[in-house]
Design an enzyme around this catalytic site. Structure first.
Site, mmCIF file in Angstrom:
data_model
loop_
_atom_site.group_PDB
_atom_site.id
_atom_site.type_symbol
_atom_site.label_atom_id
_atom_site.label_comp_id
_atom_site.label_asym_id
_atom_site.label_seq_id
_atom_site.Cartn_x
_atom_site.Cartn_y
_atom_site.Cartn_z
ATOM 1 N N ASP A 134 66.561 -12.240 -27.430
ATOM 2 C CA ASP A 134 67.802 -11.524 -27.132
ATOM 3 C C ASP A 134 68.926 -12.548 -27.125
ATOM 4 O O ASP A 134 68.710 -13.699 -26.735
ATOM 5 C CB ASP A 134 67.692 -10.854 -25.745
ATOM 6 C CG ASP A 134 68.703 -9.737 -25.572
ATOM 7 O OD1 ASP A 134 69.910 -10.044 -25.513
ATOM 8 O OD2 ASP A 134 68.310 -8.562 -25.489
ATOM 9 N N ARG A 159 70.030 -12.313 -19.493
ATOM 10 C CA ARG A 159 68.906 -11.372 -19.556
ATOM 11 C C ARG A 159 67.582 -12.104 -19.779
ATOM 12 O O ARG A 159 66.584 -11.832 -19.125
ATOM 13 C CB ARG A 159 69.151 -10.356 -20.684
ATOM 14 C CG ARG A 159 68.075 -9.292 -20.738
ATOM 15 C CD ARG A 159 68.363 -8.272 -21.802
ATOM 16 N NE ARG A 159 69.343 -7.300 -21.347
ATOM 17 C CZ ARG A 159 69.745 -6.267 -22.085
ATOM 18 N NH1 ARG A 159 69.269 -6.094 -23.293
ATOM 19 N NH2 ARG A 159 70.618 -5.412 -21.617
ATOM 20 N N ASN A 209 70.368 -1.838 -28.933
ATOM 21 C CA ASN A 209 71.096 -0.667 -28.449
ATOM 22 C C ASN A 209 71.692 0.137 -29.613
ATOM 23 O O ASN A 209 72.220 -0.449 -30.556
ATOM 24 C CB ASN A 209 72.218 -1.166 -27.530
ATOM 25 C CG ASN A 209 72.734 -0.074 -26.636
ATOM 26 O OD1 ASN A 209 72.188 1.027 -26.620
ATOM 27 N ND2 ASN A 209 73.791 -0.361 -25.907
ATOM 28 N N PHE A 245 58.190 6.762 -26.719
ATOM 29 C CA PHE A 245 58.245 8.007 -25.952
ATOM 30 C C PHE A 245 58.037 7.713 -24.470
ATOM 31 O O PHE A 245 57.275 8.386 -23.794
ATOM 32 C CB PHE A 245 57.179 8.991 -26.449
ATOM 33 C CG PHE A 245 57.378 9.447 -27.876
ATOM 34 C CD1 PHE A 245 58.343 10.395 -28.185
ATOM 35 C CD2 PHE A 245 56.611 8.915 -28.907
ATOM 36 C CE1 PHE A 245 58.541 10.817 -29.494
ATOM 37 C CE2 PHE A 245 56.796 9.328 -30.221
ATOM 38 C CZ PHE A 245 57.766 10.283 -30.514
ATOM 39 N N GLU A 301 61.281 6.551 -18.072
ATOM 40 C CA GLU A 301 61.566 5.509 -17.077
ATOM 41 C C GLU A 301 60.971 5.907 -15.734
ATOM 42 O O GLU A 301 60.959 7.071 -15.360
ATOM 43 C CB GLU A 301 63.070 5.301 -16.962
ATOM 44 C CG GLU A 301 63.595 4.522 -18.158
ATOM 45 C CD GLU A 301 65.071 4.245 -18.056
ATOM 46 O OE1 GLU A 301 65.527 3.879 -16.966
ATOM 47 O OE2 GLU A 301 65.760 4.408 -19.064
ATOM 48 N N CYS A 337 68.864 8.532 -23.073
ATOM 49 C CA CYS A 337 68.456 9.146 -24.344
ATOM 50 C C CYS A 337 68.903 10.579 -24.572
ATOM 51 O O CYS A 337 69.347 10.908 -25.660
ATOM 52 C CB CYS A 337 66.931 9.101 -24.474
ATOM 53 S SG CYS A 337 66.311 7.441 -24.641
ATOM 54 N N LYS A 371 72.618 11.223 -25.659
ATOM 55 C CA LYS A 371 72.881 10.441 -26.874
ATOM 56 C C LYS A 371 72.133 11.021 -28.073
ATOM 57 O O LYS A 371 72.686 11.175 -29.159
ATOM 58 C CB LYS A 371 72.434 8.996 -26.607
ATOM 59 C CG LYS A 371 72.593 8.066 -27.782
ATOM 60 C CD LYS A 371 72.220 6.647 -27.400
ATOM 61 C CE LYS A 371 70.738 6.463 -27.268
ATOM 62 N NZ LYS A 371 70.123 5.499 -28.163
#
Length: 480
Positions: free
Chosen positions: A33, A38, A87, A158, A161, A272, A275
């Site tokens: 990243d 992070r 993202n 899939f 969270e 998700c 969006k």
């Protein structure tokens, strides 16, 4: 030894790669990243995301076959399989603003992969992307390939969270889409062998690229649609004296429908659902399908309506004004067991109350004060949102304080709102809370966390979404 590199160390990349490393000790996994803080967090004892079980998985593999690094180009160049998990936010300006997915990060990742690669690679779409993204990425890679062979696969996640690690250990299905050419099928087989280390073969579904890309959008749209359906019913239940919990229980007993995702609430959130539906709407419009686009648009409209209705119920119950009144906000994350606040209904509810000049005291066990402040001042793209859900002005933040626990948030408050269904809220000492509140004391339960009858016995005036209304609430109707 197969080497895997994942670009993007967020909610998807981090946990997914950690589980692959745990289940496949013979595979070296690097998560890269560009964000230094992070990556530092992934290498520390305080991981950048909260997810039950994630800590243990990372600690078992980190430094053995799982590495977190800012050296993006080195690890991409060495990898056999590159997952792209960057993202893909909704565009905030330009063509398709407010609906289309912004693929800026995706495109720059693809160009970088083409630049640094010296050997053939399988490039895997892990982010949620619009249908036909793979085709665009393929063009970028082949036009810049210097003769290197790239195969593009779609392998949508899939995960839910709060249960992501469990979902990765025991997935309902793993979907892999690829080109139906000999090279494409071979690439699909290579990725399938990685998952086959722990996922039963019958759960690994192979399809063409476009089906895999669309399946992810469709799955999220169907789930969000169920929530909006039960939320629409909750408004009707309140109007007729029915109880939405009883209705959804009866409906869910039909095996064709099933009981999941039938809990009425203040609205859906998360990174998700909204969006992906906006993305679906845009794709339908671009393909000349306005009726289909409008159908899915209404799933979001009902979600906005539910949040606006909740705010109106609070204001109308409290003598049509909350100006200067303290309201305790219990829960800010979009659901329990996660610190994620993306698109959480709490943002819009708080903004609605701030517009009416309420004084808010917010408590959430997992969300930082910084994050909440950022969320309340950030301007989201403006997509046909009702006026009362417009962003709070910076001055309005003077009306917001942050509490250490539920008791502090509710002290001297006129009302408290449950906006996340954290388990700890079910065991609160409501007598103590009642004694420390202004009277009449209101409870607005946006998640059906509390037992309304018990609270009424203490003396609270209770509003629970989709439940029969108090006489008080009937006398003070909420008008949208």
């Amino acid at each position: 030894m197969v080497k895997i590199c994942c670009i993007g160390a967020g909610y998807v990349g981090g946990p997914t790669m950690a589980v692959i490393a745990l289940k496949c000790p013979s595979i070296e996994v690097a998560v890269v990243d560009i964000s230094q803080p992070r990556i530092s967090a992934w290498n520390s004892d305080h991981l950048p995301i909260y997810e039950p079980g994630l800590d243990d998985v990372v600690k078992q593999c980190r430094g053995k076959n799982l590495f977190f690094s800012n050296d993006v180009e080195k690890h991409v160049a060495e990898a056999d399989i590159v997952f792209v998990s960057v993202n893909t936010p909704t565009k905030s300006q330009g063509l398709g603003a407010g609906k289309a997915a912004d693929l800026t990060y995706w495109e720059s990742a693809a160009r970088m992969i083409a630049d640094v690669s010296k050997s053939a690679k399988i490039v895997v779409e892990k982010s949620t992307v619009p249908v036909k993204t793979a085709e665009a990425i393929e063009k970028i890679l082949t036009h810049n390939s210097k003769g290197i062979n790239f195969q593009i696969l779609s392998n949508p996640e899939f995960l839910a969270e709060g249960t992501a690690i469990q979902d990765l250990f025991d997935p309902d299905r793993v979907l892999i889409g690829g080109r139906e050419t000999p090279e494409g099928l071979k690439a699909v087989q290579t990725l399938k062998e990685v998952y086959a280390h722990w996922v039963p073969e019958e759960r690994i579904i192979c399809s063409n690229l476009w089906s895999a890309e669309l399946s992810k959008l469709a799955a999220n749209a169907f789930l969000a649609q169920r929530i909006s359906s039960v939320n629409a019913m909750s408004a009707l239940c309140e109007a007729t004296g029915a109880d939405v919990s009883q209705v959804s229980h009866a409906v869910g007993k039909d095996t064709r429908i099933g009981p999941k995702f039938l809990n009425a609430s203040v609205g859906f959130g998360g990174s998700c659902f909204q969006k992906d539906i906006l993305n679906l709407v845009y794709i339908c419009e671009c393909n000349g399908l306005p009726e289909v686009a409008n159908y899915w648009k209404h799933v979001i409209k009902i979600n906005d309506y539910q949040k606006a209705r909740f705010v109106n119920r609070i204001v109308s119950s409290m003598f049509n004004t909350v100006s200067g009144k303290k309201i305790g906000i219990l829960g800010f994350a979009f659901k329990k067991d996660t610190g994620d606040t993306r698109e959480t209904p709490a943002i819009d509810v708080c903004r609605g109350l701030l517009v009416d000049k309420a004084q808010l005291s917010i408590y959430d066990p997992q969300v930082s004060q910084d994050q909440m402040q950022k969320d309340l001042t950030m301007v989201k793209f403006d997509w046909e949102h009702p006026v009362l859900l417009k962003p709070a002005s910076p001055t309005a933040l003077k009306q917001v304080s942050f509490a250490w626990d539920a008791y502090e948030a509710s002290k001297d408050a006129h009302g408290i709102c449950f906006l996340t269904e954290w388990d700890e809220f079910k065991t609160l000492d409501f007598q103590k809370i009642y004694d420390n509140m202004q009277k009449p004391a209101f409870v607005f339960d946006g998640r059906n966390v509390v037992n309304p009858d018990k609270l009424r016995q203490i003396g609270f005036i209770v509003y629970s979404i989709g439940k029969p209304l108090d006489q008080w609430l009937k006398d003070m109707p909420a008008v949208l």
